[in-house]
Design a protein around this motif. Sequence first.
Motif, PDB file in Angstrom:
ATOM      1  N   TRP A   1      45.584  41.276  46.388  1.00  0.00           N
ATOM      2  CA  TRP A   1      44.829  41.805  45.250  1.00  0.00           C
ATOM      3  C   TRP A   1      45.718  42.065  44.036  1.00  0.00           C
ATOM      4  O   TRP A   1      45.235  42.067  42.908  1.00  0.00           O
ATOM      5  N   HIS A   2      46.995  42.257  44.254  1.00  0.00           N
ATOM      6  CA  HIS A   2      47.904  42.525  43.134  1.00  0.00           C
ATOM      7  C   HIS A   2      47.975  41.336  42.171  1.00  0.00           C
ATOM      8  O   HIS A   2      48.389  41.497  41.020  1.00  0.00           O
TER       9      HIS A   2
ATOM     10  N   GLU B   1      45.989  42.224  39.187  1.00  0.00           N
ATOM     11  CA  GLU B   1      46.331  43.435  38.443  1.00  0.00           C
ATOM     12  C   GLU B   1      46.510  43.113  36.961  1.00  0.00           C
ATOM     13  O   GLU B   1      47.207  42.161  36.596  1.00  0.00           O
TER      14      GLU B   1
ATOM     15  N   ASN C   1      38.530  49.069  53.461  1.00  0.00           N
ATOM     16  CA  ASN C   1      39.505  48.663  52.445  1.00  0.00           C
ATOM     17  C   ASN C   1      38.916  48.413  51.058  1.00  0.00           C
ATOM     18  O   ASN C   1      39.650  48.086  50.122  1.00  0.00           O
TER      19      ASN C   1
ATOM     20  N   GLU D   1      40.481  50.408  48.125  1.00  0.00           N
ATOM     21  CA  GLU D   1      41.807  49.938  47.735  1.00  0.00           C
ATOM     22  C   GLU D   1      41.704  48.655  46.909  1.00  0.00           C
ATOM     23  O   GLU D   1      42.412  48.483  45.904  1.00  0.00           O
TER      24      GLU D   1
ATOM     25  N   ARG E   1      40.613  49.652  43.476  1.00  0.00           N
ATOM     26  CA  ARG E   1      41.648  50.400  42.761  1.00  0.00           C
ATOM     27  C   ARG E   1      42.680  49.450  42.148  1.00  0.00           C
ATOM     28  O   ARG E   1      43.114  49.633  41.015  1.00  0.00           O
ATOM     29  N   ILE E   2      43.037  48.419  42.889  1.00  0.00           N
ATOM     30  CA  ILE E   2      44.068  47.483  42.429  1.00  0.00           C
ATOM     31  C   ILE E   2      43.524  46.480  41.411  1.00  0.00           C
ATOM     32  O   ILE E   2      44.134  46.223  40.379  1.00  0.00           O
TER      33      ILE E   2
ATOM     34  N   THR F   1      33.356  54.721  45.606  1.00  0.00           N
ATOM     35  CA  THR F   1      34.442  54.485  44.648  1.00  0.00           C
ATOM     36  C   THR F   1      33.969  54.736  43.223  1.00  0.00           C
ATOM     37  O   THR F   1      34.765  55.133  42.365  1.00  0.00           O
TER      38      THR F   1
END
Length: 218
Positions: free
Chosen positions: A150-151, A154, A172, A175, A178-179, A213
């Motif tokens: 997932w980064h 970003e 998950n 997360e 969030r990323i 979320t």
Amino acid sequence: MSLIVKICGLSTPETLDAALVGGADMVGFVFFPPSPRHVTLDVARALGKQAKGRAVKVALSVDADDADLENSIDALRPDILQLHGRESVARVRDIKQKFGLPVMKALAVETRAELAALPGYAAVCDRILFDAKAPKDATRPGGLGAVFDWHLLEGLDLKLPFMVSGGLTAANVAEALRITRAGGVDISSGVESAPGIKDPDMIRAFIRAARATEELTT
């Protein structure tokens, strides 16, 4: 803008109802025979009527020709087409023009190099779906439960709405959001008890986890 939650690969009235009552924004139906989630035109027609007006209906196809696309559109009456194969930018543009429906293009991501194709697709479609890249010996491009890094997304500066999929679960999804800061999530195998067999409790749990979320960011 609220998070879009999509449950894909639905194939029975019971599991579709779990997604609809649970609050899914999009419900996806697979028109690809090699997939364990493939629906016949008759089944799609019935499920399409069940979902009408309750969620956005998505018709997923993989490198389909015009005749197959026409048949699936006639049966489901979808609100948007999801192209999950190796459709070129030109093919995506042609499909959108021919059928007059919004198009979501799935892009398989394994390294940053795959993002080079993004501007071309972003210019011709309405939404992007980032998915994990399938293994070379896979019989289908998605729904394999694989997670990508997932980064890679970003700080992505994309004017088009985008969603993430691939190996998501209730555990998950927070997360992943969030990323990536994605505007939507798409799940299929992560709410199944066996390939192609959706679990109503898992569907409801995933939608709850995704919605939680939103509460953290508002």
